[in-house]
Motif scaffolding. Structure first.
Motif, PDB file in Angstrom:
ATOM      1  N   PHE A 128      -1.692  -0.488   2.794  1.00 34.64           N
ATOM      2  CA  PHE A 128      -1.164   0.850   3.203  1.00 34.64           C
ATOM      3  C   PHE A 128      -2.098   1.846   2.112  1.00 34.64           C
ATOM      4  CE2 PHE A 128       1.024   1.714  -0.724  1.00 34.64           C
ATOM      5  CZ  PHE A 128       1.630   0.620  -1.171  1.00 34.64           C
ATOM      6  N   CYS A 129      -1.966   3.096   2.738  1.00 35.42           N
ATOM      7  CA  CYS A 129      -2.563   4.281   1.700  1.00 35.42           C
ATOM      8  C   CYS A 129      -1.338   4.737   1.045  1.00 35.42           C
ATOM      9  CB  CYS A 129      -3.714   5.165   2.652  1.00 35.42           C
ATOM     10  SG  CYS A 129      -4.981   4.156   3.161  1.00 35.42           S
ATOM     11  N   SER A 153     -13.681  13.136  -0.769  1.00 33.73           N
ATOM     12  CA  SER A 153     -12.875  12.916  -2.058  1.00 33.73           C
ATOM     13  C   SER A 153     -13.405  11.704  -2.504  1.00 33.73           C
ATOM     14  CB  SER A 153     -11.339  13.172  -1.855  1.00 33.73           C
ATOM     15  OG  SER A 153     -10.975  14.496  -1.300  1.00 33.73           O
ATOM     16  N   GLN A 154     -14.219  10.956  -1.831  1.00 38.42           N
ATOM     17  CA  GLN A 154     -14.660   9.538  -2.201  1.00 38.42           C
ATOM     18  C   GLN A 154     -15.520   9.804  -3.474  1.00 38.42           C
ATOM     19  OE1 GLN A 154     -16.687   7.172   0.585  1.00 38.42           O
ATOM     20  NE2 GLN A 154     -16.300   5.303  -0.450  1.00 38.42           N
ATOM     21  N   GLU A 158     -18.358   0.562  -3.068  1.00 37.12           N
ATOM     22  CA  GLU A 158     -19.570  -0.006  -2.297  1.00 37.12           C
ATOM     23  C   GLU A 158     -19.504   0.335  -1.056  1.00 37.12           C
ATOM     24  OE1 GLU A 158     -18.900  -4.071  -3.464  1.00 37.12           O
ATOM     25  OE2 GLU A 158     -19.171  -3.990  -5.440  1.00 37.12           O
ATOM     26  N   VAL A 159     -18.305   0.807  -0.705  1.00 34.25           N
ATOM     27  CA  VAL A 159     -18.118   0.922   0.922  1.00 34.25           C
ATOM     28  C   VAL A 159     -18.219   2.674   0.920  1.00 34.25           C
ATOM     29  CG1 VAL A 159     -16.807   0.925   2.931  1.00 34.25           C
ATOM     30  CG2 VAL A 159     -16.954  -1.018   1.211  1.00 34.25           C
ATOM     31  N   LEU A 160     -19.133   3.026   2.073  1.00 37.98           N
ATOM     32  CA  LEU A 160     -18.970   4.606   2.171  1.00 37.98           C
ATOM     33  C   LEU A 160     -18.159   4.885   3.282  1.00 37.98           C
ATOM     34  CD1 LEU A 160     -20.377   7.188   1.364  1.00 37.98           C
ATOM     35  CD2 LEU A 160     -22.286   6.780   2.972  1.00 37.98           C
ATOM     36  N   VAL A 230     -10.126   1.652  -0.346  1.00 41.75           N
ATOM     37  CA  VAL A 230     -11.264   2.783  -0.889  1.00 41.75           C
ATOM     38  C   VAL A 230     -10.611   3.995  -0.267  1.00 41.75           C
ATOM     39  CG1 VAL A 230     -13.317   3.585  -0.031  1.00 41.75           C
ATOM     40  CG2 VAL A 230     -12.939   1.085  -0.407  1.00 41.75           C
ATOM     41  N   VAL A 231      -9.886   4.068   1.028  1.00 43.72           N
ATOM     42  CA  VAL A 231      -9.052   5.103   1.393  1.00 43.72           C
ATOM     43  C   VAL A 231      -8.062   5.590   0.358  1.00 43.72           C
ATOM     44  CG1 VAL A 231      -7.630   6.158   3.406  1.00 43.72           C
ATOM     45  CG2 VAL A 231      -9.593   4.623   3.645  1.00 43.72           C
ATOM     46  N   SER A 232      -7.315   4.732  -0.191  1.00 45.57           N
ATOM     47  CA  SER A 232      -6.179   4.903  -1.209  1.00 45.57           C
ATOM     48  C   SER A 232      -6.759   5.707  -2.454  1.00 45.57           C
ATOM     49  CB  SER A 232      -5.613   3.491  -1.474  1.00 45.57           C
ATOM     50  OG  SER A 232      -4.891   3.260  -0.502  1.00 45.57           O
TER      51      SER A 232
END
Length: 261
Positions: A128-129, A153-154, A158-160, A230-232
């Motif tokens: 989950f986020c 906000s990232q 390694e993942v865009l 990554v989203v979290s």
């Protein structure tokens, strides 16, 4: 007192059923599926003609599922994910039944039997986020959060992230009058047939009434399980930039992030 009871119970049902996390996840996925299918099926074109608009019912989902066309492949995959319960991921937190009892929300209100229902416990979904309630001092000038806000906000990974990787739900729940107290707009009569109306102040009703009458909740979903981590992190960065602290329910447990990968 029964009037405010009904309003508070309506709020609880709105938060935990009508705007339930899983319900919103399915809704967001259905919207994505319809958007993917729109160019081929011309769904939006039917909105301009009443004779065509009434035909837009649930059968359109079956049309997408059974169509052999490659043009509907992405839309079909989203519908199939819903069927398999592979929903967009988020943290799931419900108010326990004991909360309803302890706050006297059941007084004079005919609630269904929820003791053995989903509101009895707190549930955590795999992967989950998160979500957060907008701080009350920020409600007045709050602007809806978008997928672009999360992506921007990232900081490093390694993942865009791309906007299509993120789904954001901005939920607004109030007691029918926005940020205003609904009791201020309600007038009472002493008896049947009486023409003289009068207000009742909060302190004569209860000392447990809410200090604020509006709730705004921001929920962020990762459309792909492998992007939960990554989203979290991007979601937490957004909160730090906007409020100087993490205002979400709690941080995403590392074991949950690992499990979703």
């Amino acid at each position: 007192m029964e009037t405010i009871d009904h309003l508070l119970v309506s709020y609880v049902f709105a938060r935990n059923y009508w705007f339930k996390l899983l319900t919103k996840a399915v809704e967001l996925m259905l919207v994505d599926a319809l958007i993917e299918a729109n160019d081929y099926l011309g769904i939006s074109l039917h909105a301009h003609d009443p004779e065509d608009f009434w035909k837009l019912d649930d059968t359109i989902i079956k049309t997408i599922e059974t169509a052999p066309n490659n043009e509907l492949k992405k839309a079909k995959e989203i519908i199939q994910r819903i069927r398999r319960r592979e929903l967009y991921k988020i943290h799931h937190h419900l108010i326990p039944y004991s909360y309803l009892v302890s706050t006297n929300m059941r007084n004079g209100v005919n609630l269904p039997n929820l003791r053995n229902g989903p509101m009895m416990h707190h549930h955590i979904l795999d992967g989950f986020c998160n979500q957060y309630s907008v701080p009350k001092d920020k409600l007045e000038h709050f602007k809806n959060i978008t997928a672009q806000d999360i992506v921007c906000s990232q900081k490093s990974s390694e993942v865009l992230l791309k906007e299509e990787d993120v789904a954001v739900s901005n939920v607004k729940i109030d007691l029918t009058r926005g940020k205003d107290n609904p009791l201020e707009s309600i007038k009472f009569f002493k008896d049947f047939g009486c023409d003289e109306k009068f207000p009742i102040t909060d302190d004569r009703v209860s000392h447990l009434l809410p200090a604020y009458n509006e709730d705004r909740i921001v929920r962020v979903y990762a459309k792909k399980p492998e992007l939960v981590d990554v989203v979290s992190e991007a979601f937490e960065n957004l909160q730090m930039r906007m409020y100087g602290e993490k205002t979400q329910v709690h941080e995403t447990p590392k074991r949950k992030r690992i499990r979703s990968n």
